[in-house]
Scaffold this motif. Structure first.
Motif, PDB file in Angstrom:
ATOM      1  N   MET A   1       0.696  -1.249   0.133  1.00  0.00           N
ATOM      2  CA  MET A   1       0.015  -0.185  -0.060  1.00  0.00           C
ATOM      3  C   MET A   1       0.852   1.405   0.037  1.00  0.00           C
ATOM      4  SD  MET A   1      -3.017   0.907   2.643  1.00  0.00           S
ATOM      5  CE  MET A   1      -2.246   1.595   3.829  1.00  0.00           C
ATOM      6  N   ILE A   2       0.480   2.074  -0.618  1.00  0.00           N
ATOM      7  CA  ILE A   2       0.947   3.336  -0.732  1.00  0.00           C
ATOM      8  C   ILE A   2       0.376   4.584   0.051  1.00  0.00           C
ATOM      9  CG2 ILE A   2       2.050   5.507  -2.139  1.00  0.00           C
ATOM     10  CD1 ILE A   2       2.182   3.439  -4.455  1.00  0.00           C
ATOM     11  N   THR A   3       1.003   5.054   1.218  1.00  0.00           N
ATOM     12  CA  THR A   3       0.452   6.274   1.855  1.00  0.00           C
ATOM     13  C   THR A   3       1.059   7.672   1.537  1.00  0.00           C
ATOM     14  OG1 THR A   3       0.166   4.631   3.680  1.00  0.00           O
ATOM     15  CG2 THR A   3      -0.030   6.873   4.381  1.00  0.00           C
ATOM     16  N   GLU A   4       0.347   8.577   1.481  1.00  0.00           N
ATOM     17  CA  GLU A   4       0.766   9.986   1.280  1.00  0.00           C
ATOM     18  C   GLU A   4       0.720  10.748   2.669  1.00  0.00           C
ATOM     19  OE1 GLU A   4       0.478  12.041  -2.298  1.00  0.00           O
ATOM     20  OE2 GLU A   4      -0.179  10.406  -3.353  1.00  0.00           O
ATOM     21  N   VAL A   5       1.668  11.425   2.987  1.00  0.00           N
ATOM     22  CA  VAL A   5       1.503  12.245   4.402  1.00  0.00           C
ATOM     23  C   VAL A   5       2.238  13.479   4.043  1.00  0.00           C
ATOM     24  CG1 VAL A   5       1.567  10.283   5.755  1.00  0.00           C
ATOM     25  CG2 VAL A   5       3.600  11.394   5.165  1.00  0.00           C
ATOM     26  N   THR A   9       3.526  15.723   9.335  1.00  0.00           N
ATOM     27  CA  THR A   9       2.974  14.598   9.857  1.00  0.00           C
ATOM     28  C   THR A   9       4.216  13.298   9.911  1.00  0.00           C
ATOM     29  OG1 THR A   9       0.768  15.064   9.124  1.00  0.00           O
ATOM     30  CG2 THR A   9       1.171  12.830   9.500  1.00  0.00           C
ATOM     31  N   PHE A  10       4.734  13.251   8.760  1.00  0.00           N
ATOM     32  CA  PHE A  10       5.802  12.283   8.820  1.00  0.00           C
ATOM     33  C   PHE A  10       6.837  12.537   9.992  1.00  0.00           C
ATOM     34  CE2 PHE A  10      10.248  10.961   7.098  1.00  0.00           C
ATOM     35  CZ  PHE A  10       9.739   9.432   7.006  1.00  0.00           C
ATOM     36  N   ARG A  11       7.285  13.758   9.926  1.00  0.00           N
ATOM     37  CA  ARG A  11       8.302  13.733  11.154  1.00  0.00           C
ATOM     38  C   ARG A  11       7.752  13.508  12.631  1.00  0.00           C
ATOM     39  NH1 ARG A  11       9.665  18.725   9.525  1.00  0.00           N
ATOM     40  NH2 ARG A  11       8.304  19.936  10.519  1.00  0.00           N
ATOM     41  N   GLN A  12       6.453  13.990  12.855  1.00  0.00           N
ATOM     42  CA  GLN A  12       5.702  13.579  14.107  1.00  0.00           C
ATOM     43  C   GLN A  12       5.631  11.962  14.205  1.00  0.00           C
ATOM     44  OE1 GLN A  12       2.242  15.982  13.565  1.00  0.00           O
ATOM     45  NE2 GLN A  12       3.330  17.714  14.535  1.00  0.00           N
ATOM     46  N   ASN A  13       5.397  11.290  13.277  1.00  0.00           N
ATOM     47  CA  ASN A  13       5.075   9.959  13.495  1.00  0.00           C
ATOM     48  C   ASN A  13       6.286   8.936  12.476  1.00  0.00           C
ATOM     49  OD1 ASN A  13       2.262  10.251  14.423  1.00  0.00           O
ATOM     50  ND2 ASN A  13       2.188  11.450  12.541  1.00  0.00           N
ATOM     51  N   VAL A  29       4.878   8.181   0.554  1.00  0.00           N
ATOM     52  CA  VAL A  29       5.117   9.341  -0.146  1.00  0.00           C
ATOM     53  C   VAL A  29       5.143  10.536   0.630  1.00  0.00           C
ATOM     54  CG1 VAL A  29       4.678  10.796  -2.165  1.00  0.00           C
ATOM     55  CG2 VAL A  29       4.517   8.508  -2.316  1.00  0.00           C
ATOM     56  N   ILE A  30       6.087  11.258   0.607  1.00  0.00           N
ATOM     57  CA  ILE A  30       6.105  12.325   1.773  1.00  0.00           C
ATOM     58  C   ILE A  30       5.830  13.685   0.899  1.00  0.00           C
ATOM     59  CG2 ILE A  30       7.395  13.976   3.414  1.00  0.00           C
ATOM     60  CD1 ILE A  30       9.117  10.647   3.208  1.00  0.00           C
ATOM     61  N   ASN A  31       4.869  14.485   1.300  1.00  0.00           N
ATOM     62  CA  ASN A  31       4.620  15.654   0.422  1.00  0.00           C
ATOM     63  C   ASN A  31       5.132  17.141   1.122  1.00  0.00           C
ATOM     64  OD1 ASN A  31       3.226  14.418  -1.715  1.00  0.00           O
ATOM     65  ND2 ASN A  31       1.641  14.162  -0.396  1.00  0.00           N
ATOM     66  N   LYS A  32       5.214  17.899   0.443  1.00  0.00           N
ATOM     67  CA  LYS A  32       5.729  19.381   1.115  1.00  0.00           C
ATOM     68  C   LYS A  32       5.078  20.638   0.272  1.00  0.00           C
ATOM     69  CE  LYS A  32       9.390  22.354   2.821  1.00  0.00           C
ATOM     70  NZ  LYS A  32      10.890  22.320   2.896  1.00  0.00           N
ATOM     71  N   ASP A  33       4.270  21.110   0.868  1.00  0.00           N
ATOM     72  CA  ASP A  33       3.441  22.010  -0.166  1.00  0.00           C
ATOM     73  C   ASP A  33       2.542  21.586  -0.955  1.00  0.00           C
ATOM     74  OD1 ASP A  33       4.553  24.285   1.495  1.00  0.00           O
ATOM     75  OD2 ASP A  33       6.290  24.397  -0.086  1.00  0.00           O
TER      76      ASP A  33
END
Length: 90
Positions: A1-5, A9-13, A29-33
């Motif tokens: 499964m692919i999760t986008e955050v 949120t990534f840093r906190q978890n 997948v880590i999103n910024k802006d």
């Protein structure tokens, strides 16, 4: 499964996300802006991606060498013809 955050949120978890990748073989997948900037994948998948990239680079080099003397327009016409032929068969 692919999760986008998002990055916050990534840093906190991070610990939970690492476990998700390690034990469930998920990808994140880590999103910024709102745009994807990085991905966290398990080490085995990353190794396969690197090997594929190396093989792709080697093949690209061989193709570039083989067509080094072919004019660009002629090479593009050959590619277009090959693509059209494949699309006809579908």
């Amino acid at each position: 499964m692919i999760t986008e955050v998002n990055a916050v949120t990534f840093r906190q978890n991070l610990g939970d996300m690492l476990a998700q990748v390690q034990y469930r073989n998920d990808s994140i997948v880590i999103n910024k802006d709102g745009k994807p900037v990085a991905a966290l994948v398990d080490a085995e998948l990353f190794g396969r991606i690197r090997r594929m990239q190396e093989r792709f680079d080697a093949l690209s080099s061989r193709v570039a060498e083989a067509y080094a003397t072919v004019p660009v327009e002629e090479g593009l016409a050959e590619i277009d013809a090959a693509v059209a032929a494949v699309r006809k068969t579908r």
